[in-house]
Design a protein around this motif. Structure first.
Motif, PDB file in Angstrom:
ATOM      1  N   LEU A  70       0.571  -1.407   0.051  1.00 50.72           N
ATOM      2  CA  LEU A  70      -0.114  -0.067   0.025  1.00 50.72           C
ATOM      3  C   LEU A  70       0.850   0.766   0.224  1.00 50.72           C
ATOM      4  CD1 LEU A  70      -2.607  -1.048   2.792  1.00 50.72           C
ATOM      5  CD2 LEU A  70      -3.409  -1.389   0.035  1.00 50.72           C
ATOM      6  N   GLN A 108      -2.763   5.142   2.062  1.00 52.56           N
ATOM      7  CA  GLN A 108      -3.178   3.919   1.644  1.00 52.56           C
ATOM      8  C   GLN A 108      -3.328   3.362   3.395  1.00 52.56           C
ATOM      9  OE1 GLN A 108      -2.270   1.890  -1.961  1.00 52.56           O
ATOM     10  NE2 GLN A 108      -3.599   3.202  -2.545  1.00 52.56           N
ATOM     11  N   LEU A 109      -2.330   3.031   3.822  1.00 56.10           N
ATOM     12  CA  LEU A 109      -1.878   2.608   5.410  1.00 56.10           C
ATOM     13  C   LEU A 109      -2.295   3.322   6.122  1.00 56.10           C
ATOM     14  CD1 LEU A 109      -0.352  -0.209   5.934  1.00 56.10           C
ATOM     15  CD2 LEU A 109       1.545   1.454   6.491  1.00 56.10           C
ATOM     16  N   THR A 155      -5.141  11.352   8.271  1.00 54.94           N
ATOM     17  CA  THR A 155      -4.380  11.288   7.269  1.00 54.94           C
ATOM     18  C   THR A 155      -3.063  12.990   6.977  1.00 54.94           C
ATOM     19  OG1 THR A 155      -5.346   9.641   6.482  1.00 54.94           O
ATOM     20  CG2 THR A 155      -3.578   9.711   5.021  1.00 54.94           C
ATOM     21  N   CYS A 157      -0.020   5.393  11.644  1.00 51.19           N
ATOM     22  CA  CYS A 157      -0.794   4.457  12.201  1.00 51.19           C
ATOM     23  C   CYS A 157      -1.549   4.423  13.145  1.00 51.19           C
ATOM     24  CB  CYS A 157       0.030   3.119  11.438  1.00 51.19           C
ATOM     25  SG  CYS A 157       0.098   3.107   9.684  1.00 51.19           S
ATOM     26  N   THR A 214      -4.792   5.521   6.434  1.00 51.16           N
ATOM     27  CA  THR A 214      -6.511   5.328   5.309  1.00 51.16           C
ATOM     28  C   THR A 214      -6.898   4.265   6.053  1.00 51.16           C
ATOM     29  OG1 THR A 214      -5.644   6.806   4.039  1.00 51.16           O
ATOM     30  CG2 THR A 214      -7.951   5.377   4.013  1.00 51.16           C
ATOM     31  N   TYR A 215      -5.830   3.302   6.145  1.00 47.97           N
ATOM     32  CA  TYR A 215      -6.291   1.716   6.761  1.00 47.97           C
ATOM     33  C   TYR A 215      -6.630   1.923   7.900  1.00 47.97           C
ATOM     34  CZ  TYR A 215      -6.346  -3.435   6.897  1.00 47.97           C
ATOM     35  OH  TYR A 215      -6.711  -4.713   6.886  1.00 47.97           O
ATOM     36  N   LEU A 267      -9.316   3.546   9.506  1.00 50.85           N
ATOM     37  CA  LEU A 267     -10.765   2.621   8.637  1.00 50.85           C
ATOM     38  C   LEU A 267     -11.036   2.078   9.986  1.00 50.85           C
ATOM     39  CD1 LEU A 267     -10.856   3.109   5.202  1.00 50.85           C
ATOM     40  CD2 LEU A 267     -12.474   4.818   6.552  1.00 50.85           C
ATOM     41  N   LEU A 268     -10.042   0.935   9.925  1.00 55.31           N
ATOM     42  CA  LEU A 268     -10.127   0.114  11.524  1.00 55.31           C
ATOM     43  C   LEU A 268     -10.630   0.368  12.290  1.00 55.31           C
ATOM     44  CD1 LEU A 268      -7.831  -2.953  10.593  1.00 55.31           C
ATOM     45  CD2 LEU A 268     -10.054  -2.701   9.684  1.00 55.31           C
ATOM     46  N   ARG A 299     -14.904   8.377   6.420  1.00 53.32           N
ATOM     47  CA  ARG A 299     -13.585   8.286   5.373  1.00 53.32           C
ATOM     48  C   ARG A 299     -13.391   9.293   5.621  1.00 53.32           C
ATOM     49  NH1 ARG A 299     -11.950   4.754   2.000  1.00 53.32           N
ATOM     50  NH2 ARG A 299     -12.971   2.637   1.842  1.00 53.32           N
TER      51      ARG A 299
END
Length: 260
Positions: free
Chosen positions: A96, A100-101, A120, A152, A103-104, A107-108, A113
């Motif tokens: 990713l 994207q990382l 982010t 993260c 964001t992931y 979201l987890l 969003r």
């Protein structure tokens, strides 16, 4: 809101065995809220195992762990909302991009969003990764990888950060930037736990410290209390043992003569 008078992390009687080996042995530890807490110990001391159990990544054999009063293994989801984790050696989804990382990870954590996108962008700018947000993590340097992993851990605004070797393989500039961010996090009321082999760094950075060996806490308290008038490194060696005095074999001391 967390209660500043309640410990950020409280561990009682924590034990973990791997076969015949006792990795963590009835460990007791209290981390005050708002502290910058260093965890130091030799390889195999049980630091990573302790932190893995404290953050819900590994189930203990016995003992109790509370994060801001929440029993980790009775209320795992609630406890994980309170903590951000940077684990040493854990593989990231490096195919990713950095954006994207993060964001992931957001979201987890259950955020919308829109909120994740805003946070982010803020974190990438804070960590000087905004120009690298569209680059695959597999192409990041070691310092950039540590910083994106920290993003993260921060994206869901935890009250406790648990960082296992966050400065390993990190260049001095990235290390200084990470320290500044962590200092700001603590000044704003957060709590940071750092596991590190860099004694000088822990001594300068942390206001509290615990020395762990053979799965037990040998000393814990403010950094000044644990140092006891010495350097943290010398105090560590005194408690843990294993230092060998001497100049080495004669052939090593005269190697320059034999080479001439």
């Amino acid at each position: 809101m967390v209660d500043a008078h309640r410990p950020a992390l409280e561990i009682q009687g924590l034990t973990k065995r791997f076969g015949e080996k006792v990795a963590v042995n009835e460990l007791q530890l209290v981390v005050p809220t708002g502290s910058f807490y260093g965890l130091v110990g030799p390889n195999g001391a049980g630091k990573t195992t302790t932190l893995s159990m404290a953050t819900g990544l590994m189930r203990p054999d016995s003992g109790e762990i509370r994060i801001h009063g929440v029993n980790v293994w009775e209320s795992l989801v609630e406890a994980k909302r309170l903590v951000g984790v940077l684990s040493d050696g854990v593989r990231l989804f490096d195919r990713l991009t950095g954006a994207q990382l993060v964001t992931y990870a957001g979201l987890l954590s259950g955020m919308t969003r829109d909120v994740v996108a805003e946070r982010t962008a803020d974190l990438l700018a804070l960590l000087d990764l905004d120009t690298a947000g569209g680059t695959l993590v597999v192409d990041y340097s070691a310092g950039m990888t540590k910083k994106i992993a920290l993003a993260c851990a921060l994206v869901h605004a935890p009250s406790l950060l648990v960082l296992d070797e966050p400065f390993e393989s990190v260049d001095p500039v990235s290390s200084a930037n990470i320290r500044d961010i962590l200092d700001g996090f603590v000044r704003s009321g957060g709590t940071v736990i750092v596991s590190s082999h860099a004694m000088d760094l822990v001594q300068r950075m942390c206001d509290h410290v615990a020395i762990i060996a053979q799965g037990r806490v040998l000393a814990a308290g403010t950094t000044e209390e644990v140092r006891a008038g010495s350097t943290l490194e010398d105090r560590f060696v005194d408690l843990v043992g294993g230092r060998r005095h001497g100049e080495g074999p004669a052939w090593l001391r005269t190697s320059s003569d034999s080479a001439s």
